[in-house]
Design a protein around this motif. Structure first.
Motif, PDB file in Angstrom:
ATOM      1  N   UNK A 173     213.924 114.919 108.939  1.00 53.27           N
ATOM      2  CA  UNK A 173     213.939 114.425 110.311  1.00 53.27           C
ATOM      3  C   UNK A 173     212.929 115.247 111.108  1.00 53.27           C
ATOM      4  N   UNK A 174     212.152 114.601 111.954  1.00 53.13           N
ATOM      5  CA  UNK A 174     211.160 115.289 112.770  1.00 53.13           C
ATOM      6  C   UNK A 174     211.020 114.538 114.095  1.00 53.13           C
ATOM      7  N   UNK A 175     210.418 115.178 115.117  1.00 59.89           N
ATOM      8  CA  UNK A 175     210.324 114.530 116.431  1.00 59.89           C
ATOM      9  C   UNK A 175     209.591 113.197 116.405  1.00 59.89           C
ATOM     10  N   UNK A 176     208.500 113.125 115.665  1.00 55.93           N
ATOM     11  CA  UNK A 176     207.710 111.905 115.625  1.00 55.93           C
ATOM     12  C   UNK A 176     206.623 112.054 114.573  1.00 55.93           C
ATOM     13  N   UNK A 177     205.952 110.962 114.289  1.00 56.49           N
ATOM     14  CA  UNK A 177     204.681 110.949 113.556  1.00 56.49           C
ATOM     15  C   UNK A 177     203.832 109.882 114.214  1.00 56.49           C
ATOM     16  N   UNK A 178     202.523 110.033 114.163  1.00 53.02           N
ATOM     17  CA  UNK A 178     201.650 109.042 114.786  1.00 53.02           C
ATOM     18  C   UNK A 178     201.841 107.664 114.197  1.00 53.02           C
ATOM     19  N   UNK A 179     201.977 107.596 112.864  1.00 56.24           N
ATOM     20  CA  UNK A 179     202.185 106.302 112.209  1.00 56.24           C
ATOM     21  C   UNK A 179     203.512 105.683 112.630  1.00 56.24           C
ATOM     22  N   UNK A 180     204.543 106.499 112.743  1.00 56.91           N
ATOM     23  CA  UNK A 180     205.857 105.992 113.156  1.00 56.91           C
ATOM     24  C   UNK A 180     205.808 105.450 114.576  1.00 56.91           C
ATOM     25  N   UNK A 181     205.109 106.136 115.461  1.00 57.17           N
ATOM     26  CA  UNK A 181     204.978 105.668 116.842  1.00 57.17           C
ATOM     27  C   UNK A 181     204.266 104.318 116.903  1.00 57.17           C
TER      28      UNK A 181
END
Length: 348
Positions: A120-128
């Motif tokens: 689990x992580x705050x975000x990723x550019x691809x996910x956004x």
């Protein structure tokens, strides 16, 4: 070996419209239901060779409406759900997931958490970019050709994604963010064999080691060697440059590794490898930006120049201009799934 039954459900135009109408009303109720994930709805989005699984319904219930605390809650209580989405029989090595919740703040269109195969992580550019694409379809945002903006709340604040349509479909996404932070611009990493490897340490929301493959005598096509090297490099960096001393302990506590080779003034090839030696098909948005920041700092790339950052799976167009950085990629929705406990669907 027993045969595996694969059920792949392509999104057709009529399905997208139905999907958008269905979830645009009563979104809060649908997206917070099924804490035990007996049934979870997810949309797969392909971009730059990566497959992002955007889970939109049947998500874990989160008590906090503070994104940072909610991320900690996911890590503490909901590791089985992350595995449920990403690992066989529902997932495969190309899948990385994210969780799209209703907005926790009025300034955002939704709330996003990365739930990848790694952590689990705050975000990723691809996910956004993937989540923004799905959200635009869900809410029928500007179904005519043109641009629209989607804002997503993360544990690192609100992130903005610009979407371009061709006809009725989102075909390109561009993520707007702050430039990566150079934790240590040029460092020498001492290895067990006594070698000193030149690296850059970069924080792009996730901590990265940027390593020249040519300087290490490695081929970007030799995944086995890259995997072994990444494990040793990440471990060595964790000892010599602990993230706790650099003020980065919230997102991910060990270094990820970006190997790169420069092809031209505006073209860089990369391979992303986790601290455990897992090789990714995509550079990832944060990884691509981290490589660009390190190459600009070392004088390999002119400041402010738009640069192709190529991974085995595809290409990002990246740019760092002053206080803003962007990552752009082609996107397309490829599948809708309903995962039921005991009745899995495998996406390949």
């Amino acid at each position: 070996m027993a045969a595996i039954l694969v059920r792949f459900e392509p999104i057709l135009p009529c399905q997208i419209c139905r999907f958008g109408r269905c979830l645009s009303s009563g979104w809060d109720d649908q997206m917070t239901r099924s804490a035990n994930f007996n049934e979870t709805t997810a949309i797969d989005v392909e971009l730059a060779g990566d497959i992002l699984r955007v889970a939109i319904a049947g998500l874990p219930e989160i008590a906090s409406r503070n994104a940072t605390k909610a991320l900690a809650e996911l890590r503490l209580n909901h590791e089985p759900f992350r595995d449920f989405l990403n690992l066989p029989p529902n997932g495969n090595p190309r899948i990385n997931s994210c969780l799209l919740y209703p907005p926790f703040e009025p300034s955002a269109d939704g709330t996003l958490f990365l739930a990848s195969r790694f952590a689990y992580a705050p975000y990723a550019g691809t996910a956004l970019m993937a989540a923004a694409t799905v959200l635009a379809e869900m809410r029928n945002l500007k179904r005519a050709a043109g641009q629209c903006r989607v804002k997503l709340l993360t544990a690192h604040g609100v992130m903005s994604v610009e979407l371009n349509r061709t006809g009725n479909f989102v075909t390109q996404a561009k993520w707007f963010t702050a430039p990566p932070v150079m934790l240590i611009a040029e460092a020498e990493l001492l290895m067990n064999a006594g070698d000193a490897i030149p690296v850059s340490l970069v924080d792009a929301g996730l901590p990265y080691l940027i390593v020249g493959a040519d300087e290490m005598g490695l081929s970007l096509g030799d995944y086995s060697s890259l995997s072994n090297a990444a494990i040793e490099l990440s471990a060595a960096a964790g000892k010599q440059y602990p993230l706790s001393r650099l003020g980065n302990v919230e997102s991910y506590d060990t270094y990820l590794v970006m190997f790169f080779s420069q092809i031209a003034d505006d073209h860089i090839k990369t391979v992303w490898v986790s601290d455990k030696g897992e090789v990714a098909n995509s550079a990832g948005g944060t990884g691509a930006l981290s490589v660009l920041a390190a190459c600009e700092n070392s004088g390999r790339v002119a400041p402010g120049q738009s640069t192709r950052v190529e991974a085995p799976g595809g290409v990002f167009e990246c740019q760092i201009e002053g206080a803003q950085a962007t990552v752009a990629s082609d996107v397309r929705i490829i599948a809708e799934h309903k995962f039921r406990l005991g009745h899995p669907t495998l996406c390949q």
